[in-house]
Design an enzyme around this catalytic site. Structure first.
Site, PDB file in Angstrom:
ATOM      1  N   CYS A 148       1.019  -1.465   0.110  1.00  0.00           N
ATOM      2  CA  CYS A 148       0.062   0.026   0.687  1.00  0.00           C
ATOM      3  C   CYS A 148       1.513   1.196  -0.052  1.00  0.00           C
ATOM      4  CB  CYS A 148      -0.935   0.113   1.389  1.00  0.00           C
ATOM      5  SG  CYS A 148      -0.068  -0.396   2.678  1.00  0.00           S
ATOM      6  N   HIS A 261      -2.660   6.800   4.319  1.00  0.00           N
ATOM      7  CA  HIS A 261      -1.552   7.000   4.841  1.00  0.00           C
ATOM      8  C   HIS A 261      -0.828   8.638   3.886  1.00  0.00           C
ATOM      9  CE1 HIS A 261      -1.637   2.509   5.696  1.00  0.00           C
ATOM     10  NE2 HIS A 261      -0.263   1.852   5.212  1.00  0.00           N
TER      11      HIS A 261
HETATM   12  N1  LIG Z   1      -5.166  -3.430   5.294  1.00  0.00           N
HETATM   13  C1  LIG Z   1      -4.151  -3.151   4.341  1.00  0.00           C
HETATM   14  O1  LIG Z   1      -4.155  -1.601   4.228  1.00  0.00           O
HETATM   15  C2  LIG Z   1      -3.554  -3.852   3.428  1.00  0.00           C
HETATM   16  C3  LIG Z   1      -2.735  -2.436   2.406  1.00  0.00           C
HETATM   17  C4  LIG Z   1      -2.254  -3.494   1.229  1.00  0.00           C
HETATM   18  C5  LIG Z   1      -2.751  -4.675   1.193  1.00  0.00           C
HETATM   19  N2  LIG Z   1      -2.968  -5.447   2.763  1.00  0.00           N
HETATM   20  C6  LIG Z   1      -2.652  -7.387   2.444  1.00  0.00           C
HETATM   21  O2  LIG Z   1      -4.269  -7.264   2.505  1.00  0.00           O
HETATM   22  C7  LIG Z   1      -3.738  -8.750   3.619  1.00  0.00           C
HETATM   23  C8  LIG Z   1      -5.152  -8.281   4.149  1.00  0.00           C
HETATM   24  O3  LIG Z   1      -5.347  -7.620   4.719  1.00  0.00           O
HETATM   25  P1  LIG Z   1      -6.719  -6.895   6.269  1.00  0.00           P
HETATM   26  O4  LIG Z   1      -5.810  -5.938   6.305  1.00  0.00           O
HETATM   27  O5  LIG Z   1      -7.703  -6.837   5.066  1.00  0.00           O
HETATM   28  O6  LIG Z   1      -6.334  -7.913   7.107  1.00  0.00           O
HETATM   29  P2  LIG Z   1      -7.555  -8.250   7.772  1.00  0.00           P
HETATM   30  O7  LIG Z   1      -8.661  -7.397   8.385  1.00  0.00           O
HETATM   31  O8  LIG Z   1      -6.823  -8.582   9.414  1.00  0.00           O
HETATM   32  O9  LIG Z   1      -8.609 -10.100   7.329  1.00  0.00           O
HETATM   33  C9  LIG Z   1      -7.975 -11.028   6.897  1.00  0.00           C
HETATM   34  C10 LIG Z   1      -8.675 -11.587   6.601  1.00  0.00           C
HETATM   35  O10 LIG Z   1      -8.193 -13.092   6.087  1.00  0.00           O
HETATM   36  C11 LIG Z   1      -9.098 -14.099   6.042  1.00  0.00           C
HETATM   37  N3  LIG Z   1      -8.367 -15.057   6.533  1.00  0.00           N
HETATM   38  C12 LIG Z   1      -7.044 -15.264   7.028  1.00  0.00           C
HETATM   39  N4  LIG Z   1      -6.727 -16.831   8.059  1.00  0.00           N
HETATM   40  C13 LIG Z   1      -7.844 -16.950   6.441  1.00  0.00           C
HETATM   41  C14 LIG Z   1      -7.152 -18.439   6.120  1.00  0.00           C
HETATM   42  N5  LIG Z   1      -6.548 -19.482   6.865  1.00  0.00           N
HETATM   43  N6  LIG Z   1      -7.847 -18.781   5.017  1.00  0.00           N
HETATM   44  C15 LIG Z   1      -9.372 -18.156   4.750  1.00  0.00           C
HETATM   45  N7  LIG Z   1      -9.360 -16.939   4.943  1.00  0.00           N
HETATM   46  C16 LIG Z   1      -8.164 -16.449   5.955  1.00  0.00           C
HETATM   47  C17 LIG Z   1      -9.501 -13.153   7.178  1.00  0.00           C
HETATM   48  O11 LIG Z   1     -11.406 -13.929   8.352  1.00  0.00           O
HETATM   49  P3  LIG Z   1     -11.682 -13.959   9.253  1.00  0.00           P
HETATM   50  O12 LIG Z   1     -12.501 -13.250   9.115  1.00  0.00           O
HETATM   51  O13 LIG Z   1     -12.341 -15.347   9.154  1.00  0.00           O
HETATM   52  O14 LIG Z   1     -10.246 -14.724   9.668  1.00  0.00           O
HETATM   53  C18 LIG Z   1     -10.165 -12.178   7.319  1.00  0.00           C
HETATM   54  O15 LIG Z   1     -11.272 -11.657   5.488  1.00  0.00           O
HETATM   55  C19 LIG Z   1      -2.565  -9.124   3.525  1.00  0.00           C
HETATM   56  O16 LIG Z   1      -2.120  -9.578   3.061  1.00  0.00           O
HETATM   57  C20 LIG Z   1      -2.021  -7.618   3.925  1.00  0.00           C
HETATM   58  O17 LIG Z   1      -1.513  -7.532   4.125  1.00  0.00           O
HETATM   59  C21 LIG Z   1      -3.537  -4.866   3.644  1.00  0.00           C
END
Ligand SMILES: NC(=O)c1ccc[n+]([C@@H]2O[C@H](COP(=O)([O-])OP(=O)(O)OC[C@H]3O[C@@H](n4cnc5c(N)ncnc54)[C@H](OP(=O)(O)O)[C@@H]3O)[C@@H](O)[C@H]2O)c1
Length: 358
Positions: A148, A261
């Site tokens: 990001c 950010h």
């Molecule tokens: N947040 C940001 O600003 C951002 C920006 C760019 C990239 N990212 C990337 O995007 C990804 C997700 O980030 P996020 O911020 O959205 O995280 P998050 O809010 O913690 O959400 C994680 C998601 O992944 C699911 N998950 C976790 N373990 C899993 C499994 N074993 N099988 C299937 N689904 C699973 C969770 O499901 P449950 O609810 O069932 O646990 C939830 O839907 C990461 O790789 C992060 O680095 C994030």
């Protein structure tokens, strides 16, 4: 997805017939911060896609959440759930992507992955549609969405590269807590309430309290003292610009901001750069909005960038610490859940669809 006419906040007219090209989308990580943003963007930009599968961990299976077309049931991520999907948008962390993205690809989907799993794989394109759309042509079923902070930075740097060669970039980030996911955002809200009520909250998601605090980014630190977020900014920027020699160094911080950010950027060019020419180049670039009102002291902020597609750029000025006008300073702010993640991924899908149709 779908034809990608929608390259702005303009919603596709509701009631469209099923869009050509993409019929079935899976959102892996649909209950997370990025997944929720993907659902909202699909609702806005592509309501005609009927089959949008919402996948998450087994913990969430059976939960009802707001889907693209109203309440929808979350399914557990399995190989079976990925069958028959045209586009799989992954945002469930690198481990999940490493295990399931190849399965989705082998079942016929094109995977657009938000995690770090494949970004530096030379066989996987790392794409920001406004900057290196041609990299998409080399994809073999998996396409990586950059980090990001990287997306927000390269959006501001790309138009400036037309004015001269960028020799060196020094960037400091001020990153929102939702960059660490939905739990981190909830923690900021809870800690803020607790502090105001007179309590001293204990850190949870982060190693430090996140309310009323600023601290070094929570990513792991290596022996040289650089953290993983700082390394991503450098390595991914070099890959996106196909400029492996670009000198770039970052210091990444978390700030108690819910989303978007902010980055303070010092750029050194190989020649003198006129500030007005830089402002004009940025202002003419899709996906950038100039916020640079010196008289009113109004510049990019995360509050103004939140929920916006555009990256805000301003505070443009010549760097007096560099000789011959070769230095440019700026501030940029972008919604890391939107352009920094979900929007960029959906724009990639739109670009794929456009190319398939043409
Ligand atoms: N947040 C940001 O600003 C951002 C920006 C760019 C990239 N990212 C990337 O995007 C990804 C997700 O980030 P996020 O911020 O959205 O995280 P998050 O809010 O913690 O959400 C994680 C998601 O992944 C699911 N998950 C976790 N373990 C899993 C499994 N074993 N099988 C299937 N689904 C699973 C969770 O499901 P449950 O609810 O069932 O646990 C939830 O839907 C990461 O790789 C992060 O680095 C994030």
């Amino acid at each position: 997805m779908v034809s990608c006419r929608a390259a702005s906040n303009t919603p596709t007219a509701a009631g469209d017939t099923q869009e050509p090209g993409v019929q079935r989308i899976a959102i892996v990580g649909a209950t997370g911060a990025v997944g929720q943003e993907m659902i909202a963007l699909l609702r806005q930009r592509h309501p005609a896609i009927e089959d949008v599968r919402l996948l998450a961990s087994a913990r969430s299976a059976g939960r009802t959440i707001a889907g693209v077309h109203g309440p929808a049931t979350v399914q557990a991520l399995t190989a079976e759930a990925l069958r028959g999907v045209d586009i799989a948008l992954f945002s469930a962390g690198a481990g999940v992507s490493r295990e399931f993205a190849p399965l989705a690809r082998d079942a016929g989907a094109i995977v657009i992955d938000n995690s770090s799993a494949f970004r530096m794989d030379p066989a996987v394109p790392l794409v920001v549609p406004e900057i290196n759309p041609d990299a998409l042509a080399a994809h073999r079923g998996i396409i990586a969405n950059p980090n990001c902070s990287t997306i927000i930075l390269v959006m501001a740097l790309a138009p400036l590269r037309k004015l001269g060669r960028i020799e060196r970039v020094v960037v400091s980030t001020y990153q929102a807590v939702s960059g660490a996911g939905a739990r981190a955002l909830a923690e900021l809200d809870e800690q803020t309430r607790a502090v105001i009520a007179g309590a001293t909250p204990q850190p949870g998601v982060f190693g430090e309290p996140c309310a009323f605090n600023v601290f070094s980014h929570d990513a792991a630190i290596d022996d040289a003292g650089e953290n993983v977020e700082e390394r991503k900014l450098r390595d991914e920027s070099r890959k996106i610009f196909a400029d492996p020699k670009l000198r770039i160094v970052a210091t990444c911080l978390r700030v108690p901001v819910r989303r978007a950010h902010t980055e303070s950027v010092a750029i050194e060019f190989d020649r003198a750069i006129d500030v007005d020419a830089a402002r004009a180049a940025l202002g003419a670039s899709p996906g950038i909005r100039i916020v640079d009102d010196r008289a009113a002291n109004r510049f990019p902020t995360p509050l103004a960038a939140a929920d916006q597609d555009d990256v805000l750029v301003g505070r443009l000025r010549s760097d007096p610490s560099l000789a011959d006008g070769r230095g440019l300073l700026l501030l940029c702010a972008g919604d890391q859940l939107r352009k920094g993640a979900a929007l960029n991924a959906i724009q990639i899908a739109e670009l794929l669809s456009e190319r398939r149709e043409s």
